[in-house]
Enzyme design. Structure first.
Site, PDB file in Angstrom:
ATOM      1  N   ASP A  65       0.832  -1.204   0.000  1.00 46.76           N
ATOM      2  CA  ASP A  65       0.000   0.000   0.000  1.00 46.76           C
ATOM      3  C   ASP A  65       0.867   1.253   0.000  1.00 46.76           C
ATOM      4  O   ASP A  65       0.466   2.301  -0.520  1.00 46.76           O
ATOM      5  CB  ASP A  65      -0.916  -0.023   1.225  1.00 46.76           C
ATOM      6  CG  ASP A  65      -1.891   1.139   1.231  1.00 46.76           C
ATOM      7  OD1 ASP A  65      -2.232   1.640   0.138  1.00 46.76           O
ATOM      8  OD2 ASP A  65      -2.324   1.547   2.319  1.00 46.76           O
ATOM      9  N   ASP A  68       2.557   1.555  -3.932  1.00 43.84           N
ATOM     10  CA  ASP A  68       1.797   1.972  -5.113  1.00 43.84           C
ATOM     11  C   ASP A  68       1.691   3.487  -5.234  1.00 43.84           C
ATOM     12  O   ASP A  68       1.762   4.046  -6.332  1.00 43.84           O
ATOM     13  CB  ASP A  68       0.413   1.321  -5.145  1.00 43.84           C
ATOM     14  CG  ASP A  68      -0.410   1.630  -3.894  1.00 43.84           C
ATOM     15  OD1 ASP A  68       0.068   2.395  -3.037  1.00 43.84           O
ATOM     16  OD2 ASP A  68      -1.530   1.084  -3.779  1.00 43.84           O
ATOM     17  N   ARG A  73       3.523   8.458  -8.167  1.00 39.90           N
ATOM     18  CA  ARG A  73       4.174   9.764  -8.262  1.00 39.90           C
ATOM     19  C   ARG A  73       5.460   9.685  -9.082  1.00 39.90           C
ATOM     20  O   ARG A  73       5.767  10.592  -9.860  1.00 39.90           O
ATOM     21  CB  ARG A  73       4.461  10.307  -6.854  1.00 39.90           C
ATOM     22  CG  ARG A  73       3.212  10.700  -6.082  1.00 39.90           C
ATOM     23  CD  ARG A  73       3.546  11.311  -4.738  1.00 39.90           C
ATOM     24  NE  ARG A  73       4.078  10.323  -3.810  1.00 39.90           N
ATOM     25  CZ  ARG A  73       3.331   9.573  -3.007  1.00 39.90           C
ATOM     26  NH1 ARG A  73       2.019   9.691  -3.040  1.00 39.90           N
ATOM     27  NH2 ARG A  73       3.885   8.717  -2.166  1.00 39.90           N
ATOM     28  N   ASP A  90      -8.007  -1.403   0.683  1.00 40.69           N
ATOM     29  CA  ASP A  90      -7.733  -1.224   2.114  1.00 40.69           C
ATOM     30  C   ASP A  90      -8.959  -1.552   2.959  1.00 40.69           C
ATOM     31  O   ASP A  90      -8.880  -2.292   3.944  1.00 40.69           O
ATOM     32  CB  ASP A  90      -7.299   0.218   2.395  1.00 40.69           C
ATOM     33  CG  ASP A  90      -5.931   0.532   1.832  1.00 40.69           C
ATOM     34  OD1 ASP A  90      -5.176  -0.416   1.557  1.00 40.69           O
ATOM     35  OD2 ASP A  90      -5.615   1.721   1.678  1.00 40.69           O
TER      36      ASP A  90
END
Length: 234
Positions: A65, A68, A73, A90
């Site tokens: 998590d 990614d 970015r 999530d």
């Protein structure tokens, strides 16, 4: 013949793919998201009887998590689909784990059910209010928002620490439910980690409450502004 050489050089230069040629579903951060889903699904399969395999798969899914978002970015592949996919993954993985804990600790089943409701509702309200207000991301908090919520989302390290400790606390409770498979030393480690992560998990629930209240306030304010605009148009 320099002119001919220039033409040849120009024609062999690789062209940058246009936005129309991009496939959002194949963005690198979204591929990581699909991997998270596969790992989470695998952890659910092993959850009832194989805690060690489940813990490894679930933990890797949670740790990805943090990857990614950085990939999005770095490769300039941020997308609304990716943001929603990330949040849905999530919420679903946490809810599934809490469902198991509700069955493993029936005395506290209501507590786990309320935690699921709070987690899903607060994040849905926050995501919806962010999109309707025109924010580019649910992590973009306005200056007028709650200072605690602003501090939570504005610092990636703080965000990761709270989310990681929150999930770790639930994973510890999951492992402790298999007490007969845990060594005495392992139990000491788990109880120590539970004491350390428990308060952070409680803080995360408080933040969820603040998030729910803040999103409700934002949506209500948007309703008022739309009603005022509608009266002006009439």
């Amino acid at each position: 013949m320099p002119a001919a050489k220039d033409v040849q050089t120009t024609s062999t230069m690789p062209s940058k793919p246009s936005t129309a040629d991009e496939n959002v579903f194949l963005f690198i951060p979204n591929l990581i998201g699909y991997t998270r889903i596969i790992l989470a699904a695998g952890s659910l399969y092993y959850m009832p009887e194989h805690p060690k395999i489940c813990m490894v798969m679930y933990s890797i899914s949670c740790l990805l998590d943090a990857v990614d978002g950085q990939a999005a970015r770095y490769y300039d592949q941020c997308s609304k689909f990716g943001a929603v996919l990330d949040m849905v993954t999530d919420r679903c993985t946490t809810a599934c784990l809490l469902c198991f804990l509700a069955s493993a600790y029936p005395t506290y089943a209501l507590v786990f059910q309320l935690l699921i409701a709070l987690d899903v509702s607060s994040h849905y309200m926050h995501m919806y209010s962010s999109l309707t207000s025109g924010a580019t991301s649910h992590k973009k908090i306005s200056e007028t928002s709650n200072p605690i919520l602003k501090a939570y989302y504005s610092n990636n390290n703080v965000l990761f620490a709270f989310c990681f400790a929150n999930e770790l606390f639930f994973v510890i409770l999951y492992l402790l439910s298999f007490g007969y498979q845990t060594s005495p030393v392992g139990k000491i480690v788990l109880y120590t980690l539970a004491v350390l992560t428990g308060p952070i998990c409680a803080g995360k629930q408080i933040i969820n409450c603040i998030q729910f209240a803040n999103a409700s306030k934002s949506l209500a304010q948007l309703d008022i502004e739309e009603r005022k605009q509608a009266r002006k148009n009439h």
